[in-house]
Enzyme design. Structure first.
Site, short mmCIF file in Angstrom:
data_model
loop_
_atom_site.label_atom_id
_atom_site.label_comp_id
_atom_site.label_asym_id
_atom_site.label_seq_id
_atom_site.Cartn_x
_atom_site.Cartn_y
_atom_site.Cartn_z
N SER A 1 26.52 39.73 -37.79
CA SER A 1 27.39 40.69 -38.47
C SER A 1 28.67 40.88 -38.12
O SER A 1 29.72 41.47 -38.64
CB SER A 1 26.77 42.22 -38.30
N HIS B 1 24.64 37.14 -44.47
CA HIS B 1 24.68 38.35 -43.74
C HIS B 1 23.91 39.36 -44.55
O HIS B 1 24.35 39.83 -45.74
CB HIS B 1 26.05 38.95 -43.65
N ASN C 1 32.01 45.90 -43.51
CA ASN C 1 32.45 46.53 -42.35
C ASN C 1 33.88 46.40 -42.12
O ASN C 1 34.56 47.25 -41.41
CB ASN C 1 31.82 45.78 -41.30
N GLU D 1 26.15 39.05 -47.70
CA GLU D 1 27.57 38.38 -47.79
C GLU D 1 27.26 37.02 -47.38
O GLU D 1 26.79 36.61 -46.38
CB GLU D 1 28.49 39.31 -46.80
P1 NAI Z 1 16.44 42.74 -32.86
O1 NAI Z 1 16.88 42.83 -31.30
O2 NAI Z 1 15.77 43.52 -33.57
O3 NAI Z 1 15.93 41.08 -32.94
C1 NAI Z 1 16.12 39.88 -32.34
C2 NAI Z 1 15.38 39.06 -31.83
O4 NAI Z 1 15.70 37.58 -31.56
C3 NAI Z 1 14.35 39.56 -30.70
O5 NAI Z 1 13.10 39.59 -31.34
C4 NAI Z 1 14.85 38.61 -29.71
O6 NAI Z 1 13.54 38.45 -28.83
C5 NAI Z 1 14.93 37.40 -30.54
N1 NAI Z 1 15.88 36.42 -29.68
C6 NAI Z 1 16.64 36.60 -28.96
N2 NAI Z 1 17.49 35.57 -28.44
C7 NAI Z 1 16.62 34.40 -29.03
C8 NAI Z 1 16.56 33.03 -28.83
N3 NAI Z 1 17.50 32.42 -28.02
N4 NAI Z 1 15.76 32.34 -29.59
C9 NAI Z 1 14.83 32.95 -30.37
N5 NAI Z 1 14.85 34.28 -30.48
C10 NAI Z 1 15.45 35.20 -29.66
O7 NAI Z 1 17.94 42.50 -33.78
P2 NAI Z 1 18.32 42.64 -35.10
O8 NAI Z 1 18.83 43.88 -35.30
O9 NAI Z 1 17.13 41.97 -35.85
O10 NAI Z 1 19.61 41.38 -35.24
C11 NAI Z 1 19.56 40.24 -35.11
C12 NAI Z 1 20.81 39.75 -35.74
O11 NAI Z 1 21.21 40.25 -37.03
C13 NAI Z 1 22.13 40.00 -34.88
O12 NAI Z 1 22.85 38.79 -35.14
C14 NAI Z 1 22.79 41.11 -35.53
O13 NAI Z 1 23.95 41.45 -35.47
C15 NAI Z 1 22.47 40.74 -37.09
N6 NAI Z 1 22.42 42.09 -37.85
C16 NAI Z 1 21.55 43.17 -37.53
C17 NAI Z 1 21.85 44.32 -38.57
C18 NAI Z 1 21.12 45.58 -38.12
O14 NAI Z 1 21.33 46.44 -38.99
N7 NAI Z 1 20.48 45.53 -37.08
C19 NAI Z 1 22.52 44.09 -39.85
C20 NAI Z 1 22.93 42.90 -40.12
C21 NAI Z 1 22.95 41.80 -39.23
#
Ligand code: NAI
Length: 470
Positions: free
Chosen positions: A118, A139, A189, A151
């Site tokens: 994001s 995105h 954003n 996006e």
């Molecule tokens: P989250 O923390 O819920 O999930 C991330 C997951 O990735 C975790 O389960 C973690 O164990 C895993 N992980 C971390 N490093 C890893 C690796 N090297 N290989 C495999 N798995 C790995 O985070 P979330 O909120 O799902 O965000 C994920 C991505 O999406 C980020 O880039 C975030 O910026 C983006 N994003 C988040 C939004 C939100 O509202 N939370 C909205 C849009 C995008």
């Protein structure tokens, strides 16, 4: 190139990855789900089973469709090959780059990698890849199954047919995709910054209480007011996004963060999640006091100006004289002026009368500054006048003008087109209209004049008018 029948690997089984896996499986794809944390992918699938059961129980999904979608998701414990990888791991440049290197060692040459980042530059993420042309941003918004917007972010090296294939795929998944270039904040954003920033400026200027600002913007059609929304997002998160957009634009003062929000963060008043932000929780915003408005009477009323607002007054006051050639909009009531804001303050122009805010809705609260008895005439439009301090552009007019201005800059700089900006803001943050839809209903010259007056008042870069509007 098409990805319509692709086998998909989702990496990262957190909040976003699980949602992406669900949407892809419901669209008929075989989805492998991987997470670095042991057991996380299985746990995500188990939770998805509950989510799908819930949809079946509510009658929103057929039981066999839910079964089939779930059966298409396979938790795996090592990276595998796929036609499309959607990455939704931790928001960290180096960790994402390392993952892409591992993936490239495994994937066939034509496979596409989509990142759900994001805030990180897709251009920067692609650096060092063997095939940077296959990396594209995809995105999604949270919660993924409900939010319609995707996006599609092209970095400097992204191949156009890769971006188009991801765009088409998103459509197949029932989403509205919008193309954007990899620039700070992408579309949503970035264009949304003034929604928070204007309210924070008004709070800093002590123009009105948070609950009044929220009520005024809700009355204009926004689903949540800025203060309650920042409390929901979390001030730590919202402040971090503002700071990252500010820094990423080489500290262009247009994006300067607010001391008001800095103080909330310093205090640990993050909002809902910490029990206190602008408001205390679980109570939330205090109710606004009722306003007692005296029924106005006058000997002589003149409706000034052309356009939607003047027409509304004329329709509500059929006996009033009409002054179509006026250089302002509103009412002259026995010599007192009730003027639609043009960016100047009441003390500068209404001669003992009042200035009122841009009325976007047919009813509800509307801000005014100045004489309350004059402002009582707003009730003939079905509006409830609410007093705020004598600030330029009041509340809704300056907020909407700034959203238009930011969207105009985004288009000027090739970040997206007008239709893309409108779709993104309506679907990504549920705005009641897109910036260019507001512009079409308002008046370009009036928007530019209002912004110029804000610029004169505050001096600084924030209210610099976009060349696109000029
Ligand atoms: P989250 O923390 O819920 O999930 C991330 C997951 O990735 C975790 O389960 C973690 O164990 C895993 N992980 C971390 N490093 C890893 C690796 N090297 N290989 C495999 N798995 C790995 O985070 P979330 O909120 O799902 O965000 C994920 C991505 O999406 C980020 O880039 C975030 O910026 C983006 N994003 C988040 C939004 C939100 O509202 N939370 C909205 C849009 C995008």
């Amino acid at each position: 190139m098409t990805l319509n029948d692709s086998r998909i690997l989702v990496v990262g089984a957190g909040l976003m990855g699980a949602g992406i896996a669900q949407v892809a499986a419901q669209a008929g794809h075989d989805v492998a789900l991987f997470d670095a944390r042991a057991g996380a992918a299985e746990a995500a699938k188990a939770k998805l089973a509950q989510t799908l059961d819930g949809l079946v129980a509510k009658g929103r999904l057929a039981a066999d469709a839910a079964q089939a979608a779930l059966a298409r998701i396979t938790p795996i414990d090592a990276l595998c090959t796929a036609d499309l990888v959607v990455e939704a791991i931790v928001e960290n440049l180096d960790i994402k780059r390392a993952l892409f290197a591992d993936l490239e060692a495994l994937l066939p040459a034509e496979a596409v990698i989509a990142t759900n980042t994001s805030s990180i530059s897709v251009t920067a993420l692609a650096r060092g890849m063997k095939r940077p042309e296959r990396l594209v941003g995809m995105h999604f918004f949270n919660p993924v199954p409900l939010m319609k917007l995707v996006e599609v972010v092209s970095g400097l090296g992204t191949a156009p047919d890769v971006a188009q294939a991801v765009f088409d795929l998103a459509h197949r998944w029932g989403k509205t995709a919008v193309h954007t270039r990899s620039t700070p904040g992408f579309i949503v954003n970035r264009i949304a910054r003034p929604y928070y920033a204007e309210t924070l400026m008004l709070l800093q200027d002590r123009a009105a209480a948070p609950e009044l600002l929220d009520a005024l913007l809700r009355a204009a059609g926004f689903r949540m007011g800025p203060c309650e929304l920042m409390d929901l997002i979390g001030h730590d998160t919202n402040f971090a996004v503002t700071n990252s957009v500010f820094a990423a634009n080489f500290f262009d003062r247009r994006f300067t963060p607010s001391l008001v929000q800095q103080e909330l963060v310093d205090a640990g008043f993050f909002g809902r999640k910490s029990g206190r932000g602008f408001y205390r929780y679980p109570e939330g915003a205090p109710a606004l006091p009722a306003v007692a408005v005296a029924t106005p009477t006058a000997a002589q009323i003149v409706v000034h100006g052309k356009g939607v607002v003047a027409d509304r007054f004329a329709a509500a006051l059929p006996d009033a004289v009409r002054e179509l050639d006026s250089d302002w909009t509103g009412l002259n009531v026995d010599g007192r002026q009730l003027r639609l804001t043009d960016g100047r303050r009441t003390t500068e122009l209404s001669r003992g009368g009042a200035v009122f805010d841009l009325p976007l809705a047919a009813s509800g609260d509307i801000a005014f500054a100045g004489d309350a008895a004059t402002a009582a005439w707003l009730t003939v439009l079905g509006l409830t006048p609410r007093a705020v301090a004598d600030v330029p552009g009041l509340v809704v007019a300056r907020t909407v003008a700034m959203l238009i201005n930011e969207a105009a800059d985004a288009v000027q700089q090739g970040v997206c087109d007008e239709a893309g900006a409108d779709a993104a803001m309506k679907l990504g943050v549920n705005y009641p209209a897109g910036p260019f839809e507001w512009l079409a209903r308002w008046d370009r010259r009036a928007v530019v004049a209002l912004l110029d007056r804000l610029d004169q008042h505050y001096r600084g870069e924030r209210y610099r008018v976009s060349p696109y509007l000029k």
